[in-house]
Design a protein around this motif. Sequence first.
Motif, PDB file in Angstrom:
ATOM      1  N   LEU A   1     -35.590 -19.039 -13.552  1.00  0.00           N
ATOM      2  CA  LEU A   1     -36.500 -17.931 -13.867  1.00  0.00           C
ATOM      3  C   LEU A   1     -37.750 -17.970 -12.983  1.00  0.00           C
ATOM      4  N   VAL A   2     -38.240 -19.167 -12.724  1.00  0.00           N
ATOM      5  CA  VAL A   2     -39.416 -19.305 -11.850  1.00  0.00           C
ATOM      6  C   VAL A   2     -39.083 -18.829 -10.436  1.00  0.00           C
ATOM      7  N   LEU A   3     -37.918 -19.203  -9.939  1.00  0.00           N
ATOM      8  CA  LEU A   3     -37.503 -18.735  -8.611  1.00  0.00           C
ATOM      9  C   LEU A   3     -37.330 -17.214  -8.624  1.00  0.00           C
ATOM     10  N   LEU A   4     -36.704 -16.679  -9.677  1.00  0.00           N
ATOM     11  CA  LEU A   4     -36.520 -15.234  -9.795  1.00  0.00           C
ATOM     12  C   LEU A   4     -37.850 -14.503  -9.804  1.00  0.00           C
ATOM     13  N   LEU A   5     -38.802 -14.982 -10.600  1.00  0.00           N
ATOM     14  CA  LEU A   5     -40.082 -14.267 -10.655  1.00  0.00           C
ATOM     15  C   LEU A   5     -40.860 -14.402  -9.352  1.00  0.00           C
ATOM     16  N   SER A   6     -40.668 -15.511  -8.643  1.00  0.00           N
ATOM     17  CA  SER A   6     -41.317 -15.676  -7.338  1.00  0.00           C
ATOM     18  C   SER A   6     -40.746 -14.686  -6.322  1.00  0.00           C
ATOM     19  N   LEU A   7     -39.427 -14.575  -6.278  1.00  0.00           N
ATOM     20  CA  LEU A   7     -38.802 -13.618  -5.350  1.00  0.00           C
ATOM     21  C   LEU A   7     -39.115 -12.189  -5.759  1.00  0.00           C
ATOM     22  N   ASN A   8     -39.190 -11.952  -7.055  1.00  0.00           N
ATOM     23  CA  ASN A   8     -39.582 -10.629  -7.540  1.00  0.00           C
ATOM     24  C   ASN A   8     -41.025 -10.312  -7.125  1.00  0.00           C
ATOM     25  N   GLY A   9     -41.861 -11.337  -7.076  1.00  0.00           N
ATOM     26  CA  GLY A   9     -43.246 -11.147  -6.626  1.00  0.00           C
ATOM     27  C   GLY A   9     -43.318 -10.730  -5.167  1.00  0.00           C
ATOM     28  N   VAL A  10     -42.454 -11.296  -4.342  1.00  0.00           N
ATOM     29  CA  VAL A  10     -42.393 -10.879  -2.929  1.00  0.00           C
ATOM     30  C   VAL A  10     -42.000  -9.407  -2.859  1.00  0.00           C
ATOM     31  N   GLN A  11     -40.993  -9.043  -3.633  1.00  0.00           N
ATOM     32  CA  GLN A  11     -40.534  -7.659  -3.679  1.00  0.00           C
ATOM     33  C   GLN A  11     -41.622  -6.746  -4.238  1.00  0.00           C
ATOM     34  N   ALA A  12     -42.387  -7.220  -5.233  1.00  0.00           N
ATOM     35  CA  ALA A  12     -43.470  -6.422  -5.819  1.00  0.00           C
ATOM     36  C   ALA A  12     -44.571  -6.150  -4.789  1.00  0.00           C
ATOM     37  N   SER A  13     -44.847  -7.138  -3.942  1.00  0.00           N
ATOM     38  CA  SER A  13     -45.846  -6.933  -2.884  1.00  0.00           C
ATOM     39  C   SER A  13     -45.376  -5.863  -1.898  1.00  0.00           C
ATOM     40  N   ALA A  14     -44.097  -5.904  -1.551  1.00  0.00           N
ATOM     41  CA  ALA A  14     -43.544  -4.876  -0.654  1.00  0.00           C
ATOM     42  C   ALA A  14     -43.578  -3.506  -1.322  1.00  0.00           C
TER      43      ALA A  14
ATOM     44  N   CYS B   1     -38.502  -7.908   7.724  1.00  0.00           N
ATOM     45  CA  CYS B   1     -38.667  -9.276   8.228  1.00  0.00           C
ATOM     46  C   CYS B   1     -39.780 -10.034   7.499  1.00  0.00           C
ATOM     47  N   GLY B   2     -40.866  -9.351   7.201  1.00  0.00           N
ATOM     48  CA  GLY B   2     -41.968 -10.000   6.481  1.00  0.00           C
ATOM     49  C   GLY B   2     -41.542 -10.439   5.095  1.00  0.00           C
ATOM     50  N   ALA B   3     -40.819  -9.565   4.397  1.00  0.00           N
ATOM     51  CA  ALA B   3     -40.335  -9.909   3.056  1.00  0.00           C
ATOM     52  C   ALA B   3     -39.314 -11.036   3.123  1.00  0.00           C
ATOM     53  N   ALA B   4     -38.469 -11.019   4.139  1.00  0.00           N
ATOM     54  CA  ALA B   4     -37.467 -12.080   4.290  1.00  0.00           C
ATOM     55  C   ALA B   4     -38.153 -13.419   4.560  1.00  0.00           C
ATOM     56  N   ALA B   5     -39.168 -13.422   5.426  1.00  0.00           N
ATOM     57  CA  ALA B   5     -39.896 -14.663   5.727  1.00  0.00           C
ATOM     58  C   ALA B   5     -40.620 -15.171   4.479  1.00  0.00           C
ATOM     59  N   ALA B   6     -41.246 -14.264   3.735  1.00  0.00           N
ATOM     60  CA  ALA B   6     -41.932 -14.667   2.501  1.00  0.00           C
ATOM     61  C   ALA B   6     -40.938 -15.211   1.478  1.00  0.00           C
ATOM     62  N   SER B   7     -39.770 -14.598   1.387  1.00  0.00           N
ATOM     63  CA  SER B   7     -38.738 -15.070   0.457  1.00  0.00           C
ATOM     64  C   SER B   7     -38.252 -16.467   0.841  1.00  0.00           C
TER      65      SER B   7
ATOM     66  N   ALA C   1     -44.706  -2.070  22.819  1.00  0.00           N
ATOM     67  CA  ALA C   1     -45.202  -2.608  21.551  1.00  0.00           C
ATOM     68  C   ALA C   1     -44.284  -2.188  20.414  1.00  0.00           C
ATOM     69  N   GLU C   2     -43.790  -0.965  20.466  1.00  0.00           N
ATOM     70  CA  GLU C   2     -42.874  -0.474  19.440  1.00  0.00           C
ATOM     71  C   GLU C   2     -41.574  -1.275  19.455  1.00  0.00           C
ATOM     72  N   LEU C   3     -41.083  -1.606  20.643  1.00  0.00           N
ATOM     73  CA  LEU C   3     -39.857  -2.394  20.751  1.00  0.00           C
ATOM     74  C   LEU C   3     -40.051  -3.819  20.239  1.00  0.00           C
ATOM     75  N   LEU C   4     -41.273  -4.353  20.414  1.00  0.00           N
ATOM     76  CA  LEU C   4     -41.561  -5.717  19.979  1.00  0.00           C
ATOM     77  C   LEU C   4     -41.861  -5.809  18.484  1.00  0.00           C
ATOM     78  N   GLN C   5     -42.101  -4.663  17.842  1.00  0.00           N
ATOM     79  CA  GLN C   5     -42.430  -4.664  16.422  1.00  0.00           C
ATOM     80  C   GLN C   5     -41.201  -5.033  15.592  1.00  0.00           C
ATOM     81  N   LEU C   6     -41.397  -5.957  14.677  1.00  0.00           N
ATOM     82  CA  LEU C   6     -40.298  -6.405  13.822  1.00  0.00           C
ATOM     83  C   LEU C   6     -40.019  -5.368  12.744  1.00  0.00           C
ATOM     84  N   PRO C   7     -38.777  -5.274  12.303  1.00  0.00           N
ATOM     85  CA  PRO C   7     -38.470  -4.376  11.181  1.00  0.00           C
ATOM     86  C   PRO C   7     -39.274  -4.774   9.950  1.00  0.00           C
ATOM     87  N   SER C   8     -39.548  -3.826   9.075  1.00  0.00           N
ATOM     88  CA  SER C   8     -40.408  -4.080   7.913  1.00  0.00           C
ATOM     89  C   SER C   8     -39.834  -5.143   6.979  1.00  0.00           C
TER      90      SER C   8
END
Length: 193
Positions: free
Chosen positions: A135-148, A27-33, A18-25
Amino acid sequence: MSAAADATATVRRSGREAELLQLPSWCGAAAASLAVCAVWAATTWIALHLRADVTLHTVALFVHLASLVLGLGAVLAIDYYGALWLTGRKTLREVLDFTAPLHVPVWAGLGGLLFSGAFLHPDLSSPLTCVKLGLVLLLSLNGVQASALHQRLAAVDGGPVSRRLMIRGAVTASVSQAAWWGAVAIGFLNSRH
């Protein structure tokens, strides 16, 4: 080997698998971005190819303004509580507990702004409009980063917060405010033409 030892070995082996199958942290931010970029591109495409009639334009304008109130209001509350924490007036736990549910209205407001904005006939040949879209794209990507960042701070759980995380929080809030208010100012200027 006993049955108990077999069971323990199986549990250890499945835990490692299960540890080997776990994605790096990241990956979620990259997918959301990527999802944010896809939605941004889709709404920009809609703005280029679709012309709303007067009724749809009026409804889109109302949704746009309501989404601005919802999204920016939630962002202001989050950033205010962050400032209270940075100045020592609130604990990190209080801030995280207060701000966690506010991510939903931020994203709902941002999504409403993106979708409704596509029906407001934005002049994509205007440099100001292009800056606003950036700016809208920047704030959206910043929002993904803010969630992380929120998740990283929650993992600290009462321990000391590194200077790096504090700086990251201050930069995140600064980028958020600059992008939101920049987009609002450009939207106001564009509405006067």
